[in-house]
Design a protein around this motif. Sequence first.
Motif, PDB file in Angstrom:
ATOM      1  N   GLY A 113      10.049   7.549 -21.590  1.00 46.43           N
ATOM      2  CA  GLY A 113       9.759   6.236 -21.046  1.00 46.43           C
ATOM      3  C   GLY A 113      10.944   5.617 -20.382  1.00 46.43           C
ATOM      4  O   GLY A 113      12.004   6.215 -20.253  1.00 46.43           O
ATOM      5  N   PRO A 114      10.794   4.356 -19.925  1.00 47.11           N
ATOM      6  CA  PRO A 114      11.855   3.639 -19.259  1.00 47.11           C
ATOM      7  C   PRO A 114      12.993   3.326 -20.217  1.00 47.11           C
ATOM      8  O   PRO A 114      12.937   3.664 -21.395  1.00 47.11           O
ATOM      9  N   PRO A 115      14.019   2.647 -19.758  1.00 44.09           N
ATOM     10  CA  PRO A 115      15.132   2.297 -20.619  1.00 44.09           C
ATOM     11  C   PRO A 115      14.697   1.528 -21.842  1.00 44.09           C
ATOM     12  O   PRO A 115      13.621   0.950 -21.884  1.00 44.09           O
ATOM     13  N   ALA A 116      15.566   1.510 -22.860  1.00 45.76           N
ATOM     14  CA  ALA A 116      15.234   0.863 -24.123  1.00 45.76           C
ATOM     15  C   ALA A 116      14.724  -0.538 -23.876  1.00 45.76           C
ATOM     16  O   ALA A 116      15.229  -1.278 -23.056  1.00 45.76           O
ATOM     17  N   ALA A 138       3.035  -3.092 -15.543  1.00 49.90           N
ATOM     18  CA  ALA A 138       3.748  -3.697 -14.428  1.00 49.90           C
ATOM     19  C   ALA A 138       5.260  -3.600 -14.637  1.00 49.90           C
ATOM     20  O   ALA A 138       6.005  -3.315 -13.692  1.00 49.90           O
ATOM     21  N   ASP A 139       5.714  -3.813 -15.876  1.00 46.40           N
ATOM     22  CA  ASP A 139       7.142  -3.704 -16.168  1.00 46.40           C
ATOM     23  C   ASP A 139       7.618  -2.279 -15.945  1.00 46.40           C
ATOM     24  O   ASP A 139       8.700  -2.045 -15.392  1.00 46.40           O
ATOM     25  N   PHE A 140       6.817  -1.304 -16.366  1.00 50.37           N
ATOM     26  CA  PHE A 140       7.156   0.099 -16.130  1.00 50.37           C
ATOM     27  C   PHE A 140       7.320   0.378 -14.638  1.00 50.37           C
ATOM     28  O   PHE A 140       8.267   1.029 -14.203  1.00 50.37           O
ATOM     29  N   LEU A 141       6.400  -0.134 -13.829  1.00 54.40           N
ATOM     30  CA  LEU A 141       6.449   0.121 -12.392  1.00 54.40           C
ATOM     31  C   LEU A 141       7.665  -0.546 -11.753  1.00 54.40           C
ATOM     32  O   LEU A 141       8.292   0.016 -10.856  1.00 54.40           O
ATOM     33  N   ARG A 142       8.007  -1.735 -12.215  1.00 53.27           N
ATOM     34  CA  ARG A 142       9.198  -2.390 -11.676  1.00 53.27           C
ATOM     35  C   ARG A 142      10.454  -1.597 -12.010  1.00 53.27           C
ATOM     36  O   ARG A 142      11.358  -1.456 -11.175  1.00 53.27           O
ATOM     37  N   ARG A 143      10.538  -1.077 -13.222  1.00 55.77           N
ATOM     38  CA  ARG A 143      11.683  -0.251 -13.604  1.00 55.77           C
ATOM     39  C   ARG A 143      11.701   1.049 -12.799  1.00 55.77           C
ATOM     40  O   ARG A 143      12.758   1.543 -12.406  1.00 55.77           O
ATOM     41  N   SER A 144      10.517   1.594 -12.555  1.00 57.39           N
ATOM     42  CA  SER A 144      10.430   2.817 -11.750  1.00 57.39           C
ATOM     43  C   SER A 144      10.901   2.568 -10.323  1.00 57.39           C
ATOM     44  O   SER A 144      11.573   3.411  -9.718  1.00 57.39           O
ATOM     45  N   ALA A 145      10.537   1.399  -9.762  1.00 57.18           N
ATOM     46  CA  ALA A 145      10.989   1.066  -8.414  1.00 57.18           C
ATOM     47  C   ALA A 145      12.514   1.005  -8.368  1.00 57.18           C
ATOM     48  O   ALA A 145      13.141   1.512  -7.424  1.00 57.18           O
ATOM     49  N   VAL A 164       6.027  12.369 -18.631  1.00 57.90           N
ATOM     50  CA  VAL A 164       4.638  12.474 -18.266  1.00 57.90           C
ATOM     51  C   VAL A 164       4.506  12.617 -16.760  1.00 57.90           C
ATOM     52  O   VAL A 164       4.867  11.730 -16.002  1.00 57.90           O
ATOM     53  N   ALA A 165       4.042  13.745 -16.338  1.00 58.10           N
ATOM     54  CA  ALA A 165       3.859  14.053 -14.917  1.00 58.10           C
ATOM     55  C   ALA A 165       5.137  13.887 -14.120  1.00 58.10           C
ATOM     56  O   ALA A 165       5.110  13.740 -12.928  1.00 58.10           O
ATOM     57  N   GLY A 166       6.295  13.879 -14.796  1.00 62.85           N
ATOM     58  CA  GLY A 166       7.565  13.743 -14.100  1.00 62.85           C
ATOM     59  C   GLY A 166       7.788  12.383 -13.504  1.00 62.85           C
ATOM     60  O   GLY A 166       8.658  12.199 -12.678  1.00 62.85           O
ATOM     61  N   ALA A 167       7.000  11.376 -13.953  1.00 67.81           N
ATOM     62  CA  ALA A 167       7.032  10.110 -13.252  1.00 67.81           C
ATOM     63  C   ALA A 167       7.698   8.992 -14.020  1.00 67.81           C
ATOM     64  O   ALA A 167       7.820   7.905 -13.513  1.00 67.81           O
ATOM     65  N   VAL A 168       8.099   9.204 -15.261  1.00 63.15           N
ATOM     66  CA  VAL A 168       8.594   8.115 -16.078  1.00 63.15           C
ATOM     67  C   VAL A 168      10.093   8.241 -16.257  1.00 63.15           C
ATOM     68  O   VAL A 168      10.570   9.193 -16.849  1.00 63.15           O
ATOM     69  N   PRO A 169      10.894   7.303 -15.753  1.00 68.62           N
ATOM     70  CA  PRO A 169      12.334   7.440 -15.855  1.00 68.62           C
ATOM     71  C   PRO A 169      12.855   7.216 -17.257  1.00 68.62           C
ATOM     72  O   PRO A 169      12.364   6.379 -17.979  1.00 68.62           O
ATOM     73  N   VAL A 195       5.426   2.002  -5.018  1.00 75.52           N
ATOM     74  CA  VAL A 195       5.000   3.009  -4.047  1.00 75.52           C
ATOM     75  C   VAL A 195       5.818   2.877  -2.762  1.00 75.52           C
ATOM     76  O   VAL A 195       6.253   3.879  -2.175  1.00 75.52           O
ATOM     77  N   SER A 196       6.054   1.649  -2.321  1.00 77.60           N
ATOM     78  CA  SER A 196       6.834   1.433  -1.109  1.00 77.60           C
ATOM     79  C   SER A 196       8.244   2.004  -1.247  1.00 77.60           C
ATOM     80  O   SER A 196       8.748   2.666  -0.330  1.00 77.60           O
ATOM     81  N   VAL A 197       8.865   1.777  -2.392  1.00 78.72           N
ATOM     82  CA  VAL A 197      10.206   2.309  -2.619  1.00 78.72           C
ATOM     83  C   VAL A 197      10.191   3.835  -2.589  1.00 78.72           C
ATOM     84  O   VAL A 197      11.007   4.480  -1.922  1.00 78.72           O
ATOM     85  N   LEU A 198       9.253   4.430  -3.327  1.00 80.91           N
ATOM     86  CA  LEU A 198       9.179   5.889  -3.391  1.00 80.91           C
ATOM     87  C   LEU A 198       8.898   6.492  -2.021  1.00 80.91           C
ATOM     88  O   LEU A 198       9.541   7.471  -1.614  1.00 80.91           O
ATOM     89  N   MET A 199       7.951   5.914  -1.298  1.00 79.53           N
ATOM     90  CA  MET A 199       7.576   6.473   0.002  1.00 79.53           C
ATOM     91  C   MET A 199       8.714   6.329   1.019  1.00 79.53           C
ATOM     92  O   MET A 199       8.942   7.227   1.848  1.00 79.53           O
ATOM     93  N   THR A 200       9.423   5.222   0.959  1.00 78.43           N
ATOM     94  CA  THR A 200      10.550   5.040   1.870  1.00 78.43           C
ATOM     95  C   THR A 200      11.646   6.066   1.603  1.00 78.43           C
ATOM     96  O   THR A 200      12.200   6.666   2.531  1.00 78.43           O
ATOM     97  N   ARG A 201      11.950   6.276   0.315  1.00 78.57           N
ATOM     98  CA  ARG A 201      12.932   7.299  -0.022  1.00 78.57           C
ATOM     99  C   ARG A 201      12.457   8.683   0.407  1.00 78.57           C
ATOM    100  O   ARG A 201      13.228   9.482   0.950  1.00 78.57           O
ATOM    101  N   ALA A 202      11.174   8.976   0.159  1.00 78.88           N
ATOM    102  CA  ALA A 202      10.637  10.301   0.490  1.00 78.88           C
ATOM    103  C   ALA A 202      10.634  10.533   1.991  1.00 78.88           C
ATOM    104  O   ALA A 202      10.927  11.640   2.458  1.00 78.88           O
TER     105      ALA A 202
END
Length: 401
Positions: free
Chosen positions: A6-9, A121-128, A83-88, A171-178
Amino acid sequence: MFLIDGPPAGALAWGMTRAFADRPAVTVADAPGKPAPAVDTADAGLRVGGDLGAVPAHAAGAAPVGAAGAMPVRAGSAVPVGVAGAVPVRTGGAAPVQPAGAVPPRPATAAALDDLRRERADFLRRSADYYGDPHLPVDGTLVDRVLDSWYRMIAGEQDDDGLRAAYRDAVSVLMTRAAGALEVPLDDLYRANRGRIPMWAWPEPHHLVAGIRTPIPDGHEPEAATGAVRLTVGTVTVSILPDEEADDVRAGGRARDAGTRLDYTYELPAYTWESRKGKKVVTSFEPAVVAFTIRTRRRPGVRFPSPSKYGRGTTAEDLAGAKVDPYSGTLGFHEGQHGMDLVEFLRSHEPPAYPGKVGMTVRRFEGLRESWLAALHDYAEKAEELSAARTDRVGVPESEP
């Protein structure tokens, strides 16, 4: 135990949902270095919100570093394993671990559901924040895993504004990086992944309206009298008409089950003239007016929810999205992409202007009519050719007639 990266503590992974309380717990690891027993990964994936088939399981709650499919470790940085390589997960930090036998209870109240959405939502913000790191390697495999995982997470939760905003930003962050890492234009990358990104999360949000396959930009709705949606695209007006049934549907010179066409009507320029030395000379004129229409037609008995046979609806990205929302694999989705192609062509390509000029004789001015109409015909043909390349000639090839 389940090992849930999961995300940071302090943050809960979205995968730790309170769902499926009626299912027994599954132990996925016995001891360090010992192969885990067989697991029903489909069942486990439902409970944690992702596919566990590619996640190595180990005891003691430690995520394996450097395992196949995991991103390389850099000291002091986040490593996208789980999980699916998607959780930092932050290096050196403890990932949330669900004790063996403890399956989170199903949310039973509105407050519990709100809490769960806030956690996601918090998970997604941390992922961004994580994927925004310019030093983090990004490749196509990572993008596939993350988009698929996030799409599963957001399914059924698309009415929560906070969750939608967090998802759209991530998604915007990931797609821009990709786009930068893969050297692919950002618009092309979004286009290829429309089947697994909700329409409201596209750079220009869209939605579907009843009776029209082409997605419609937000802020536009059908006219009550005609059911058509009228858009101003660049310098032209385009009307997206309701779908219709037709006995003969043709596109690209072939009979089809369904087809989406760009048609047009025109008005020749009105002009004024005066006599000069016995000749009629044009002194002013109004631009020619061209109005475009986009309409999807289908043969009798053909249903838009039926599977797409080729092109869009059959690409790896579309089929991944169809596992979450079956619409991404349908004929209706395929035809909708044609409609969007045509709108995008109109936006990025000016139609040919009438080539007449003030000072021409009336005879010469009117004589330009046929060449202008030929140019207009070629313009529409180029639009449909571009759409065929984008929507028909990808994924599963079209079979020969």
